[in-house]
Design a protein around this motif. Sequence first.
Motif, short mmCIF file in Angstrom:
data_model
loop_
_atom_site.label_atom_id
_atom_site.label_comp_id
_atom_site.label_asym_id
_atom_site.label_seq_id
_atom_site.Cartn_x
_atom_site.Cartn_y
_atom_site.Cartn_z
N LYS A 219 107.95 89.46 41.28
CA LYS A 219 107.59 89.33 42.70
C LYS A 219 108.09 90.55 43.46
N LYS A 220 107.58 90.69 44.67
CA LYS A 220 107.97 91.79 45.55
C LYS A 220 109.49 91.80 45.72
N GLY A 221 110.07 93.00 45.59
CA GLY A 221 111.52 93.15 45.72
C GLY A 221 112.26 93.16 44.40
N ASP A 222 111.60 92.69 43.32
CA ASP A 222 112.24 92.73 42.00
C ASP A 222 112.41 94.18 41.56
N GLN A 223 113.31 94.36 40.59
CA GLN A 223 113.55 95.69 40.06
C GLN A 223 113.20 95.71 38.58
N VAL A 224 112.47 96.76 38.17
CA VAL A 224 112.19 97.02 36.77
C VAL A 224 112.65 98.45 36.49
#
Length: 155
Positions: A8-13
């Motif tokens: 989702k928006k805001g997650d970090q990869v």
Amino acid sequence: MMKFEHIKKGDQVFISIAVSLSGMIRGRNIGTFFIPVTVTSTTAKFFDCETNLDIKSTIRFRKNDGKEHRAGYNIFTAYVEGEKVNVYGESLTVRDQSEEHDMALKLAEKISQASSLVSLDNEVRMINWVSVTEKQCDAIISLVNSLPTKDRWCR
């Protein structure tokens, strides 16, 4: 199940970035580093990430496998922190290597500057090699011989 089904928006990869020496006879890879990028939007099949890279600011990834959604070479892959991956035959665990990446960029710039300074055709600092003394040549040779070497460049 898709690799990034619940992203989702805001997650970090994380993406892997190679730092190479430019301007050398053949570009040499100093290392490959995992750096974080933040998810800015998602659709049913894709997610977008913003980067602070010079080469591109937004990367679109497929949710099913994390591969960048475009044709061509050097396609980015999104990784999850802690994931085990194979990079150039070496098994690595994905973690934030932003600091190491920044240090490698600085080292690459310094190596480029040092290489340029001793180049015979340096346009910025033209060394008058005809006027160089034997003592100066010996000092240069001694310094260069003291630098670490490899039997063969492998990457």
